[in-house]
Design a protein around this motif. Structure first.
Motif, short mmCIF file in Angstrom:
data_model
loop_
_atom_site.label_atom_id
_atom_site.label_comp_id
_atom_site.label_asym_id
_atom_site.label_seq_id
_atom_site.Cartn_x
_atom_site.Cartn_y
_atom_site.Cartn_z
N UNK A 195 11.25 20.29 0.03
CA UNK A 195 12.42 19.67 0.65
C UNK A 195 12.21 18.17 0.84
N UNK A 196 10.97 17.77 1.08
CA UNK A 196 10.68 16.35 1.28
C UNK A 196 9.33 16.00 0.70
N UNK A 197 8.99 14.73 0.76
CA UNK A 197 7.71 14.21 0.30
C UNK A 197 6.90 13.74 1.49
N UNK A 198 5.63 14.10 1.52
CA UNK A 198 4.72 13.56 2.54
C UNK A 198 4.04 12.32 1.98
N UNK A 199 3.80 11.33 2.83
CA UNK A 199 3.23 10.08 2.35
C UNK A 199 4.32 9.14 1.91
N UNK A 200 3.94 8.09 1.19
CA UNK A 200 4.92 7.11 0.73
C UNK A 200 4.46 5.70 1.06
N UNK A 201 5.41 4.78 1.14
CA UNK A 201 5.09 3.39 1.42
C UNK A 201 4.45 3.31 2.81
N UNK A 202 3.29 2.70 2.87
CA UNK A 202 2.54 2.62 4.13
C UNK A 202 3.35 1.90 5.20
N UNK A 203 3.35 2.45 6.40
CA UNK A 203 4.05 1.80 7.51
C UNK A 203 3.39 0.47 7.88
N UNK A 204 2.14 0.26 7.47
CA UNK A 204 1.49 -1.03 7.72
C UNK A 204 2.22 -2.17 7.02
N UNK A 205 2.96 -1.82 5.98
CA UNK A 205 3.64 -2.84 5.17
C UNK A 205 5.00 -3.24 5.72
N UNK A 206 5.49 -2.51 6.72
CA UNK A 206 6.85 -2.72 7.20
C UNK A 206 6.87 -3.06 8.69
N UNK A 207 7.83 -3.84 9.10
CA UNK A 207 8.07 -4.07 10.52
C UNK A 207 8.72 -2.82 11.10
N UNK A 229 12.90 -1.14 3.41
CA UNK A 229 12.68 0.22 2.92
C UNK A 229 12.94 1.22 4.03
N UNK A 230 13.66 2.30 3.71
CA UNK A 230 13.96 3.32 4.70
C UNK A 230 14.05 4.70 4.09
N UNK A 231 14.17 5.69 4.95
CA UNK A 231 14.30 7.06 4.46
C UNK A 231 13.00 7.64 3.96
N UNK A 232 13.12 8.52 2.99
CA UNK A 232 12.00 9.35 2.56
C UNK A 232 10.90 8.60 1.83
N UNK A 233 11.19 7.45 1.25
CA UNK A 233 10.14 6.75 0.49
C UNK A 233 9.09 6.14 1.41
N UNK A 234 9.36 6.08 2.70
CA UNK A 234 8.42 5.55 3.68
C UNK A 234 7.53 6.69 4.19
N UNK A 235 6.32 6.38 4.61
CA UNK A 235 5.37 7.37 5.11
C UNK A 235 5.77 7.85 6.51
N UNK A 236 6.92 8.50 6.58
CA UNK A 236 7.43 9.13 7.80
C UNK A 236 8.07 10.44 7.36
N UNK A 290 0.83 -1.20 0.00
CA UNK A 290 0.00 0.00 0.00
C UNK A 290 0.87 1.26 0.00
N UNK A 291 0.36 2.28 -0.68
CA UNK A 291 1.03 3.58 -0.71
C UNK A 291 0.11 4.63 -0.13
N UNK A 292 0.60 5.40 0.82
CA UNK A 292 -0.14 6.55 1.33
C UNK A 292 0.04 7.68 0.33
N UNK A 293 -1.06 8.33 -0.05
CA UNK A 293 -1.01 9.39 -1.07
C UNK A 293 0.10 10.39 -0.77
N UNK A 294 0.84 10.76 -1.79
CA UNK A 294 2.00 11.62 -1.61
C UNK A 294 1.70 13.08 -1.99
N UNK A 295 2.38 13.99 -1.31
CA UNK A 295 2.27 15.43 -1.57
C UNK A 295 3.63 16.08 -1.34
N UNK A 296 3.90 17.21 -1.99
CA UNK A 296 5.10 17.98 -1.64
C UNK A 296 4.98 18.47 -0.20
#
Length: 405
Positions: A349-361, A375-382, A196-202
């Motif tokens: 400067x960054x992206x909001x949203x990304x790979x859902x944290x539900x998908x990762x430990x 998966x780590x860094x900015x591509x994750x929904x953090x 799952x991907x959380x919708x992304x925004x600037x």
């Protein structure tokens, strides 16, 4: 019959992306005696590190915790931050000669260095720890094999080739900034594996004003004011910057991460004083003083004159009516702005949203559906606040992944 893939075992893992997360992951893996290959499509590693903080690199924040991050799971980052703390970041860089200097609000910059020195630490360590780095190499596909290994297809030196590995780390960042090679590879790979991907925004991005209001902002271009900016979710006290296309500055970048198209934000132009109290005091002392004169003492003359479009600045303080005072109070302390949009990913400067944290430990950052994929860094929904927070997440996520390769 398909050609047999020969498994190449010289690498314990392949890391895609030589940014903050990928470089830290490679170094930490090296400390543990693991050998990694880091693949980077730019011609040198750490491209985004090099431009951060105006080339000075705000590499962490002394107050970083999960509370300064936006995610659909507000608790997700806690495990990573417990495993790799701000103190760990500070100690790591001090070990290699970078002492931190606090600028404002806990932001740490190299006291006697620049962003290039931060990158140099990682490239030197990768060489010392026998971690391989391929630049000018683009991974085009990641696929899972029947034996649970992965095959990566890549383009290098004008040729297409493939390599297999047991572990893959996606540390490719987010969608900002395309001229530096930012793309959606991490998101595409996650989707390919059914994640799952959380919708992304600037995020951390300037906001634009269009239409009849734009000229008012244009005339104030370059003006900077300390303000409190808020919406129904959060508030920030920092400077705002008027530009010919709208608003920027730290407070605006911060609130932009919590803003959605069509919403309004509010600005207190005088956050630590009451404009009505100041007027009342001056009415007693010098009622003949013009409102413009008072405002020029609080802001700049240019800004005070611009407020004349909304306020009776040519009136004496003594002659201000109740309605006038209400208008002054509302405009100074609750200046309403409805942005038309943002400057987009190229200025974010960054992206909001990304790979859902539900998908990762949260403990390992390994994909639950795809063992061996991290998966780590900015591509994750953090998504962190402005001021070194996103670097702290990058370092922490890189460290956590390295422990589990």
């Amino acid at each position: 019959m398909a050609a047999k893939i020969t498994k190449q075992t010289q690498f314990d893992a392949i890391i895609i992306g030589a940014g903050a997360c990928g470089l830290m992951c490679a170094v930490q893996a090296g400390y543990l005696g693991k050998r990694t290959l880091v693949i980077e499509h730019n011609d040198k590693p750490g491209a985004k590190i090099l431009i951060s903080g105006g080339g000075r690199c705000n590499y962490t924040n002394m107050y970083a915790s999960a509370a300064q991050f936006i995610s659909q799971n507000e608790h997700f980052a806690k495990s990573a931050f417990a495993q790799w703390t701000v103190e760990d970041t500070i100690s790591f860089f001090e070990t290699y000669g970078i002492e931190g200097a606090e600028k404002t609000l806990g932001q740490l910059f190299p006291a006697n260095g620049k962003a290039k020195d931060v990158v140099q630490i990682f490239t030197d360590l990768c060489e010392q720890l026998d971690q391989e780095l391929w630049c000018n190499t683009r991974v085009t596909d990641v696929s899972k094999n029947d034996d649970e290994s992965f095959t990566l297809t890549y383009e290098r030196h004008g040729k297409t080739a493939s390599i297999t590995t047991d572990k893959v780390v996606i540390a490719t960042g987010g969608l900002p900034i395309s001229k530096m090679g930012a793309n959606d590879f991490g998101l595409r790979t996650a989707r390919k594996f059914g994640m799952k991907i959380v919708e992304t925004f600037p995020a951390l991005v300037p906001l634009t004003i269009t239409g009849k209001q734009q000229s008012w902002y244009e005339q104030l271009s370059g003006s900077s004011i300390f303000c409190r900016v808020w919406n129904d979710q959060i508030s920030f006290e920092e400077n705002i910057l008027f530009t010919h296309w709208g608003l920027s500055g730290p407070a605006i970048l911060q609130i932009s991460s919590y803003w959605k198209q069509g919403e309004s934000i509010y600005i207190d132009l005088l956050p630590n004083q009451s404009i009505l109290d100041l007027i009342a005091t001056e009415q007693r002392n010098n009622g003949k003083q013009l409102l413009q004169t008072l405002l020029s003492g609080l802001f700049t003359r240019k800004f005070a004159e611009a407020l004349g479009e909304y306020l009776p600045i040519s009136k004496n303080l003594a002659t201000l009516s109740k309605a006038d005072l209400e208008s002054v109070n509302a405009l100074i302390h609750e200046f309403k702005v409805t942005p038309a949009g943002s400057k987009g990913y190229d200025k974010a400067e960054v992206m909001r949203g990304g790979v859902s944290t539900d998908e990762l430990s949260s403990k390992t950052l390994e994909a639950k559906k795809v063992p061996g994929l991290f998966m780590g860094g900015e591509c994750v929904d953090v998504t962190g606040w402005l001021g070194g927070y996103n670097f702290q997440w990058a370092w922490a996520s890189g460290f956590v992944i390295a422990q589990n390769l």
